[in-house]
Design an enzyme around this catalytic site. Structure first.
Site, PDB file in Angstrom:
ATOM      1  N   TYR A  17       0.828  -1.214   0.000  1.00 36.60           N
ATOM      2  CA  TYR A  17       0.000   0.000   0.000  1.00 36.60           C
ATOM      3  C   TYR A  17       0.863   1.266   0.000  1.00 36.60           C
ATOM      4  O   TYR A  17       0.595   2.217   0.737  1.00 36.60           O
ATOM      5  CB  TYR A  17      -0.962   0.004   1.205  1.00 36.60           C
ATOM      6  CG  TYR A  17      -1.703  -1.283   1.369  1.00 36.60           C
ATOM      7  CD1 TYR A  17      -2.626  -1.708   0.418  1.00 36.60           C
ATOM      8  CD2 TYR A  17      -1.470  -2.109   2.471  1.00 36.60           C
ATOM      9  CE1 TYR A  17      -3.305  -2.911   0.556  1.00 36.60           C
ATOM     10  CE2 TYR A  17      -2.144  -3.316   2.616  1.00 36.60           C
ATOM     11  CZ  TYR A  17      -3.054  -3.706   1.658  1.00 36.60           C
ATOM     12  OH  TYR A  17      -3.714  -4.897   1.800  1.00 36.60           O
ATOM     13  N   TYR A 144     -13.776  -6.805   4.368  1.00 38.53           N
ATOM     14  CA  TYR A 144     -12.482  -6.973   3.688  1.00 38.53           C
ATOM     15  C   TYR A 144     -12.098  -8.440   3.766  1.00 38.53           C
ATOM     16  O   TYR A 144     -12.085  -9.031   4.846  1.00 38.53           O
ATOM     17  CB  TYR A 144     -11.393  -6.113   4.347  1.00 38.53           C
ATOM     18  CG  TYR A 144     -10.013  -6.399   3.810  1.00 38.53           C
ATOM     19  CD1 TYR A 144      -9.588  -5.847   2.606  1.00 38.53           C
ATOM     20  CD2 TYR A 144      -9.144  -7.249   4.491  1.00 38.53           C
ATOM     21  CE1 TYR A 144      -8.321  -6.119   2.110  1.00 38.53           C
ATOM     22  CE2 TYR A 144      -7.880  -7.528   3.990  1.00 38.53           C
ATOM     23  CZ  TYR A 144      -7.474  -6.958   2.804  1.00 38.53           C
ATOM     24  OH  TYR A 144      -6.228  -7.237   2.300  1.00 38.53           O
ATOM     25  N   ASP A 245     -14.920 -15.932   7.407  1.00 31.80           N
ATOM     26  CA  ASP A 245     -13.538 -15.515   7.218  1.00 31.80           C
ATOM     27  C   ASP A 245     -12.948 -15.189   8.593  1.00 31.80           C
ATOM     28  O   ASP A 245     -13.132 -14.098   9.119  1.00 31.80           O
ATOM     29  CB  ASP A 245     -13.507 -14.288   6.296  1.00 31.80           C
ATOM     30  CG  ASP A 245     -12.118 -13.693   6.131  1.00 31.80           C
ATOM     31  OD1 ASP A 245     -11.173 -14.160   6.809  1.00 31.80           O
ATOM     32  OD2 ASP A 245     -11.975 -12.740   5.337  1.00 31.80           O
ATOM     33  N   LYS A 274      -3.137 -16.096   8.902  1.00 31.92           N
ATOM     34  CA  LYS A 274      -2.417 -15.189   9.792  1.00 31.92           C
ATOM     35  C   LYS A 274      -1.780 -15.881  10.998  1.00 31.92           C
ATOM     36  O   LYS A 274      -0.648 -16.311  10.941  1.00 31.92           O
ATOM     37  CB  LYS A 274      -3.342 -14.049  10.230  1.00 31.92           C
ATOM     38  CG  LYS A 274      -3.616 -13.014   9.129  1.00 31.92           C
ATOM     39  CD  LYS A 274      -4.293 -11.793   9.685  1.00 31.92           C
ATOM     40  CE  LYS A 274      -4.633 -10.765   8.602  1.00 31.92           C
ATOM     41  NZ  LYS A 274      -3.475 -10.119   7.996  1.00 31.92           N
TER      42      LYS A 274
END
Length: 428
Positions: A17, A144, A245, A274
């Site tokens: 980003y 997201y 998710d 993660k």
């Protein structure tokens, strides 16, 4: 890192980003141990981000390191097509044991975004196996689910970092985000938008996907558990599979091992990533029900058409096995509970600050929503100078510290956040 390396990095390396022509400053980390990152100038800073939610036990954990060293002496990688190995079998046993009984077919991959892609592909192929060409998905706004294309298509199309790709993505269904927060009273009106969409389009929808309880990059908001319960009832009524998710929230972050446990509901597909390896190496899993797996496997094609090169990577499996071994000692429950209590005590008073809209806390997640946008370069520099690593975005300053953080170290994080709020130059 010498000046030559810094210059090379600035000129040639594209960071997340960030821009190649006007990149955000980068800080060189030479090593990490416990909750500390050691910079190239010798300064140690407290990591309040757990390396984007992943390093839940801190860095250089002896149990994780031992597992990695033991495995690498045998093999660091072997293809998973036509081959299996003990680390993968052991990890699958653990994941099936930890997750609800309904979830018992494990598909490995190498990142969270890919785990989402796999879940989407599973349901498209599931419906094809049933003779239906369903390809659209229903979710809620401000979500997201990753940066790959299918994952972007189910992330918020208007308010997300993916807005520029909108014309290239499938047009999925987006219901209004629930207003009832985790700690507030449930409002039945929160269900109206979702209910209208699923009633009208039930024969087009391949699946529903949600971040259970915690919406991450979409705004770090925590919605009411009843919402999940109501969504599950609707999905069951219309026979539409439900994907959760849990890539960010899985493995204890919200105070439950999995966030969906706050609502006591079970999805048809669960995506993990993660923290699965304790932040040591990239890895993910998509776990489906036997019904979905068998329907795909008994279909015309006869197998699920996906197979990442590093699927079932032995090194990652060994790390994940060791990570779960640490979690099963159940110290994380006390650690996360203590973090939550301290965050309430130290961040809640900031609600009175003139630059604060809201403070949200759940488990080992603390969020301060500001009135003004942060100046990323300035505030990052401020945090590092004051001995902490916090990476805000937009109007949000949030921390997701490692579970092993001490009260004193956590207090340093919260105090620096308070100091930042008092500095107008750090905001736009």
């Amino acid at each position: 890192m010498n000046q030559s390396d810094k210059n090379f990095d600035y000129k040639h390396i594209w960071h997340p980003y960030s821009s190649m022509t006007n990149p955000l400053p980068c800080y060189s980390v030479l090593s990490a141990k416990g909750v500390y990152l050691k910079l190239n100038n010798g300064k140690k800073i407290i990591d309040g981000m757990s390396s984007w939610w992943s390093a839940i036990h801190g860095y250089n954990h002896p149990v994780l390191n031992k597992a990695l060293k033991k495995q690498i002496k045998k093999m660091s990688h072997v293809m998973f097509g036509g081959i299996t190995h003990p680390s993968a079998v052991s990890l699958c046993r653990k994941l099936i044991y930890l997750t609800p009984k309904k979830l018992d077919c494990v598909f490995f991959s190498d990142s969270g975004s890919v785990a989402i892609e796999i879940a989407i592909k599973m349901l498209i192929q599931y419906w094809q196996s049933l003779g239906q060409k369903r390809k659209l998905f229903l979710t809620i706004r401000h979500g997201y689910h990753g940066d790959t294309f299918a994952a972007m298509s189910i992330s918020d199309p208007e308010n997300s970092i993916h807005k520029i790709y909108k014309k290239f993505l499938p047009k999925n269904f987006f219901a209004n985000v629930p207003i009832s927060s985790f700690h507030s009273k449930w409002n039945e009106n929160d269900l109206i938008s979702f209910k209208k969409i699923i009633e009208k389009n039930s024969l087009k929808i391949a699946g529903v996907i949600l971040e259970p309880i915690v919406q991450g990059v979409g705004g770090m908001k925590f919605y009411h558990p009843t919402y999940l319960k109501k969504i599950k009832v609707l999905c069951d009524y219309y026979c539409i599979p439900l994907i959760f998710d849990e890539i960010a929230t899985g493995f204890g972050r919200t105070g439950k091992l999995f966030a969906f446990e706050h609502a006591n509901v079970v999805p048809d597909i669960l995506c993990l990533g993660k923290a699965m390896t304790g932040g040591t190496i990239t890895f993910a899993a998509t776990i489906s029900s036997r019904h979905i797996a068998n329907t795909i496997s008994n279909g015309k094609i006869g197998c699920f058409m996906h197979g990442p090169t590093y699927m079932g990577n032995p090194l990652a499996c060994a790390a994940a096995n060791a990570n779960i071994k640490i979690l099963q000692k159940n110290k994380w429950q006390i650690q996360v509970s203590n973090i939550e209590k301290q965050l309430y005590k130290e961040l809640s008073p900031l609600l009175k600050h003139e630059n604060v809209i809201d403070v949200r806390i759940l488990g080992a997640i603390g969020v301060v929503e500001c009135v003004r946008l942060v100046n990323m370069a300035s505030i990052q520099n401020f945090f590092v100078k004051n001995g902490v690593w916090i990476r805000p975005f937009k109007k949000l300053i949030y921390i997701v510290p490692p579970y092993i953080i001490t009260p004193k170290e956590l207090n340093i994080l919260t105090n620096v956040i308070k100091e930042a709020l008092d500095n107008p130059s750090l905001f736009i």
